[in-house]
Design an enzyme around this catalytic site. Structure first.
Site, PDB file in Angstrom:
ATOM      1  N   ASP A  22       1.740 -23.689  68.149  1.00 35.88           N
ATOM      2  CA  ASP A  22       1.550 -25.080  68.584  1.00 35.88           C
ATOM      3  C   ASP A  22       2.592 -26.010  67.953  1.00 35.88           C
ATOM      4  O   ASP A  22       2.262 -27.089  67.456  1.00 35.88           O
ATOM      5  CB  ASP A  22       0.138 -25.567  68.262  1.00 35.88           C
ATOM      6  CG  ASP A  22      -0.262 -26.768  69.122  1.00 35.88           C
ATOM      7  OD1 ASP A  22       0.449 -27.062  70.098  1.00 35.88           O
ATOM      8  OD2 ASP A  22      -1.279 -27.417  68.806  1.00 35.88           O
ATOM      9  N   HIS A  34       1.355 -28.708  72.380  1.00 34.07           N
ATOM     10  CA  HIS A  34       0.442 -29.184  73.423  1.00 34.07           C
ATOM     11  C   HIS A  34       0.660 -30.660  73.762  1.00 34.07           C
ATOM     12  O   HIS A  34       0.167 -31.145  74.779  1.00 34.07           O
ATOM     13  CB  HIS A  34      -1.023 -28.919  73.035  1.00 34.07           C
ATOM     14  CG  HIS A  34      -1.581 -29.836  72.002  1.00 34.07           C
ATOM     15  ND1 HIS A  34      -1.714 -29.493  70.678  1.00 34.07           N
ATOM     16  CD2 HIS A  34      -2.071 -31.091  72.096  1.00 34.07           C
ATOM     17  CE1 HIS A  34      -2.259 -30.490  70.009  1.00 34.07           C
ATOM     18  NE2 HIS A  34      -2.482 -31.477  70.859  1.00 34.07           N
ATOM     19  N   SER A  48      -2.376 -36.085  67.291  1.00 33.27           N
ATOM     20  CA  SER A  48      -1.788 -34.753  67.397  1.00 33.27           C
ATOM     21  C   SER A  48      -0.275 -34.804  67.262  1.00 33.27           C
ATOM     22  O   SER A  48       0.394 -35.621  67.895  1.00 33.27           O
ATOM     23  CB  SER A  48      -2.158 -34.115  68.740  1.00 33.27           C
ATOM     24  OG  SER A  48      -3.520 -33.809  68.787  1.00 33.27           O
TER      25      SER A  48
END
Length: 386
Positions: free
Chosen positions: A155, A125, A233
């Site tokens: 992911d 992402h 992230s």
């Protein structure tokens, strides 16, 4: 002239005199008041006398040493911070007036060095909104990155940069299957664009389940209270020895800010996915070759299990004789419902995915089916699915 036989003698009224007691009290009051005034003046003088405009002396630690836990954290960060990179996702757009191409930032995140060949691992992402990316190393040098492969269901994404090997320090790989709640963890990343930020915490929970961007479940996710903010992230979650145990991927918060609950994709999943991305650019996962009825529809119709919507012609399921929903004169008829795969009971789609993830392409599994009250078990050789 008459004269009183008993003359009355009159003494003059004595003049008014202050009492000696009153004078003494007044004098005492004056003395007390003077003493109070003197005391206040002296106190102010003493206070002014002790005011210092010099820096205060530095207090030394009792043992003049850092605690063992503090020193361990510092050592891990000092050694492996340069393994963490900053990633900017870019999209190339052409200016309508000048017809020049411009790279527009689409998002930022973190990543880490996988090997000295220049491979960088991050979250899918982080890079999904752009068509290119830039990777900034610990020494602030920036390299254009090419996309090697992605696994949206997990992911995970792998990038490649042409950087000198001596600049690249791969992280040692740990094992998430042996983690225990309470273990210390360290998260390194670039939250809010701040380079090389360290947060610490513990493993708060294991075996969690979160949704990927494709809405497919990621299993055995690590829950931690180490702060994972926007920009973290894709960065690494390390154990106290500096080994990679997960990829920081999400926070649980209605507002988007850290709320004390973060999640990381487990390293055992990462270590299985990344080699496939390096070799094929995509993940080949095991499957049956079916499309399933959505869980919500199945529940509304009282179905406990995964109802097969259709079977792909020539697939593993087709060869094993599985059937999906069929059209009857009076409406749709439910076909086979998967209720068990090997020893795992199947109640919903996530149960089926979890059971399949434990296998590889080519494995033969026992699939138990229910069809209009009739129960049977068939063997299916798992095929590769995208």
């Amino acid at each position: 002239m008459s004269q009183s036989l008993y003359p009355v003698s009159r003494e003059p009224t004595p003049p008014y005199r202050e009492s000696s007691v009153t004078k003494v009290l007044a004098l005492l009051l004056l003395v007390v008041a003077g003493a109070l005034v003197f005391s206040v003046v002296q106190q102010r003088r003493q206070t002014e006398h002790y005011v210092s405009f010099e820096p205060r002396p530095v207090a030394q630690r009792p043992d003049d040493k850092l605690g063992a836990d503090e020193q361990s954290t510092i050592d891990v960060f000092s050694k492996f911070a340069r393994s963490v990179v900053h990633i900017t996702s870019l999209e190339t757009r052409r200016d309508r007036m000048t017809l020049n191409d411009a790279e527009i930032p689409q998002g930022v995140g973190s990543g880490f060095v996988w090997d000295q060949d220049g491979h960088i691992v991050t979250n899918y992402h982080v890079v999904q909104m752009g068509n290119s990316a830039a990777v900034t190393l610990n020494d602030n040098t920036t390299y254009p990155a090419t996309l090697v492969g992605v696994a949206p269901d997990k992911d995970i994404a792998v990038l490649h940069i042409d950087a000198p090997p001596q600049k690249l320090l791969p992280l040692p790989i740990g094992q998430s299957a042996t983690l225990r709640v309470g273990q210390k963890v360290l998260a390194i990343g670039n939250p809010f664009g701040l380079d090389q930020t360290l947060t610490t915490g513990v493993v708060s929970g294991l075996g969690r389940e979160i949704k990927s961007v494709t809405q497919r479940s990621i299993f055995d996710v690590i829950q931690t209270d180490a702060s994972i903010n926007p920009g973290n992230s894709g960065g690494p979650l390390l154990d106290s020895a500096g080994r990679l145990i997960g990829i920081n991927t999400a926070i649980y918060s209605p507002s988007g800010a850290n709320a004390g609950i973060g999640f990381a994709v487990p390293v055992d999943t990462v270590n299985a996915i990344v080699p496939q991305l390096l070799k094929h650019g995509k993940v080949t996962r095991p499957g049956l070759g079916i499309a399933q009825v959505p869980d919500q529809t199945a529940m509304q119709n009282g179905i406990d299990g995964v109802a097969i919507l259709r079977v792909t012609p020539g697939s593993a399921a087709d060869r094993a004789g599985l059937v999906g929903v069929t059209q009857e004169p009076d409406g749709l008829r439910v076909g086979d419902v998967i209720v068990k795969l090997d020893s795992t009971d199947i109640h919903r789609t996530s149960d089926l995915y979890r059971a399949l993830d434990a296998h590889s392409v080519g494995d033969e599994v026992d699939v138990t089916l229910v069809n209009r009250g009739h129960r049977r078990t068939v063997k299916v050789k798992l095929q590769a699915v995208q």
